[in-house]
Enzyme design. Structure first.
Site, PDB file in Angstrom:
ATOM      1  N   ASP A 134      64.149  61.722  -5.620  1.00  0.00           N
ATOM      2  CA  ASP A 134      63.571  60.427  -5.955  1.00  0.00           C
ATOM      3  C   ASP A 134      62.330  60.497  -6.850  1.00  0.00           C
ATOM      4  OD1 ASP A 134      63.332  57.612  -5.877  1.00  0.00           O
ATOM      5  OD2 ASP A 134      61.958  57.714  -4.193  1.00  0.00           O
ATOM      6  N   ARG A 141      70.410  59.109  -9.947  1.00  0.00           N
ATOM      7  CA  ARG A 141      71.700  58.432 -10.108  1.00  0.00           C
ATOM      8  C   ARG A 141      72.468  58.968 -11.310  1.00  0.00           C
ATOM      9  NH1 ARG A 141      69.072  52.497  -8.858  1.00  0.00           N
ATOM     10  NH2 ARG A 141      68.747  52.850  -6.626  1.00  0.00           N
ATOM     11  N   GLN A 220      56.839  46.148  -2.875  1.00  0.00           N
ATOM     12  CA  GLN A 220      55.990  47.337  -2.876  1.00  0.00           C
ATOM     13  C   GLN A 220      54.697  47.152  -3.677  1.00  0.00           C
ATOM     14  OE1 GLN A 220      58.377  51.079  -3.438  1.00  0.00           O
ATOM     15  NE2 GLN A 220      60.096  49.667  -3.577  1.00  0.00           N
ATOM     16  N   CYS A 240      65.167  45.430  -0.568  1.00  0.00           N
ATOM     17  CA  CYS A 240      66.145  44.335  -0.560  1.00  0.00           C
ATOM     18  C   CYS A 240      67.537  44.934  -0.593  1.00  0.00           C
ATOM     19  CB  CYS A 240      65.918  43.423  -1.771  1.00  0.00           C
ATOM     20  SG  CYS A 240      67.097  42.052  -1.892  1.00  0.00           S
ATOM     21  N   LYS A 298      49.000  47.391   3.310  1.00  0.00           N
ATOM     22  CA  LYS A 298      48.666  46.146   2.616  1.00  0.00           C
ATOM     23  C   LYS A 298      49.883  45.371   2.122  1.00  0.00           C
ATOM     24  CE  LYS A 298      45.753  44.264  -1.093  1.00  0.00           C
ATOM     25  NZ  LYS A 298      44.858  44.594  -2.225  1.00  0.00           N
TER      26      LYS A 298
END
Length: 379
Positions: A134, A141, A220, A240, A298
């Site tokens: 990542d 991908r 985020q 999501c 936060k």
């Protein structure tokens, strides 16, 4: 060296250590991805979380000396939560996206890749490898697509025939010349369900995402959420799943292969009101092991406030009023003021007027005024 035999041994071993799918590809330039990334940058569709140097993302030789191949791995994760708690009046709950259920996937994949590296090293001591998950330079991908793990869906996810798009991806660059696997044929066809139902229109076309409008990205961010997205976020605290849950390829796809990917229902679907006053230590102890905590508390708290406004939870007014009056962070105070106005009522109006007199931060003042306008409009 018989690299075909070694490849077969690696595939067998990968299954033994809990890798659900593995593929091999060349270390050639990702030319199509390069063009796509350049176009994304030109359109301003990037999130800002990516590796900024596009060349590093598509040229393996820029991050690894003389690369010969890349191994891509995938691990399936659950799409359904067992014993999920119900959200009800006075006890409203938020939700973390499925990719953030269980232990942080970076930890899970790095563990599998490390074991794979050690296995390959035991067979070829002079091998050189570099693994990433990542946050590495390469696009996971693009590697997975070329290695035959799955095809790149219109929802910008890798979709596998076996597990749908509910897979974590990681890769390893190697100095060994493995025979590449064949990429998979695109199966999306004429289906546009993910594009049609995207809550914010972030999927502007098949395979093209405007990250600046994507709820997964927006959850985020740490600033004030733009007004147009506040009523779209629903009760999402992080991420999501809409473009995944509507995908026909994900129908009846739910795999519970790995205990560390299983969600704790009270963390994956937590009560909202306690999040407003949670301390740093408690947040880290409770949520620190999930990937959704990487930006700190936060954004989660801001999203919890918006979720309470989404539910119009009047029982949360005392908590929100306390936040509006006492929190030291303007974004949290201001978002609470907006939420109080969204929930509405006489108490809301009175407290917003009092807050307007006491507040010094201009951005918060603007939010209080928005709250008052919402409150008045609801009468």
């Amino acid at each position: 060296m018989d690299y075909q035999k070694l490849k077969e041994e690696i595939i067998i071993y990968s299954k033994e250590i809990g890798i659900d799918k593995i593929g091999f590809t060349t270390a050639d330039t990702f030319s199509e991805m390069k063009n796509r990334l350049i176009r994304q940058a030109e359109l301003g569709f990037q999130s800002g979380f990516e590796e900024p140097d596009i060349n590093k993302r598509v040229h393996p030789e820029q991050i690894f000396p003389e690369p010969r191949s890349i191994i891509s791995i995938a691990i399936a994760y659950p799409s359904k939560m067992k014993d999920a708690p119900q959200s009800k009046r006075g006890e409203r709950r938020g939700i973390f996206a499925r990719a953030s259920w269980g232990t942080d996937y970076h930890v899970i994949l790095r563990d599998r890749l490390k074991q794979l590296e050690e296995f390959i090293n035991s067979k070829v001591p002079e091998v050189v490898t570099k693994s990433m998950v990542d946050t590495g330079e390469l696009a996971d991908r693009a590697v997975a697509e070329r290695a035959g793990i799955g095809w790149s869906g219109k929802n910008c996810s890798i979709i596998t025939p076996e597990f749908g798009s509910y897979v974590y991806l990681g890769e390893m660059i190697t100095s060994l010349p493995f025979e590449p696997d064949t990429p998979m044929e695109d199966r999306c066809g004429a289906c546009n369900k993910c594009i049609d139902v995207c809550p914010t229109g972030a999927l502007v076309a098949g395979g093209q995402l405007n990250a600046q409008r994507c709820i997964a990205f927006l959850t985020q961010t740490k600033g004030f959420l733009p007004d147009e997205f506040r009523t779209k976020i629903g009760n999402r605290l992080y991420g999501c799943d809409t473009c995944q849950t509507v995908c026909p390829e994900n129908k009846r796809k739910d795999f519970h292969f790995h205990p560390e990917t299983e969600p704790d229902p009270e963390i994956a679907k937590p009560l909202l009101k306690p999040l407003l006053s949670i301390g740093n230590r408690e947040f880290k102890e409770k949520f620190g092991h999930v990937s959704g905590s990487w930006r700190g508390k936060k954004p989660i708290q801001r999203n919890a406030i918006l979720a309470l406004a989404h539910y119009k939870d009047e029982t949360a007014l005392p908590d929100l009023i306390k936040v509006m009056k006492e929190d030291t962070r303007p974004v949290i105070r201001g978002t609470a003021a907006w939420a109080i106005g969204k929930i509405g009522g006489q108490e809301a109006a009175a407290e917003l007027h009092l807050a307007l007199e006491a507040e010094n931060d201009q951005e918060v003042i603007n939010e209080i005024r928005k709250g008052l306008q919402l409150q008045e409009a609801s009468q």
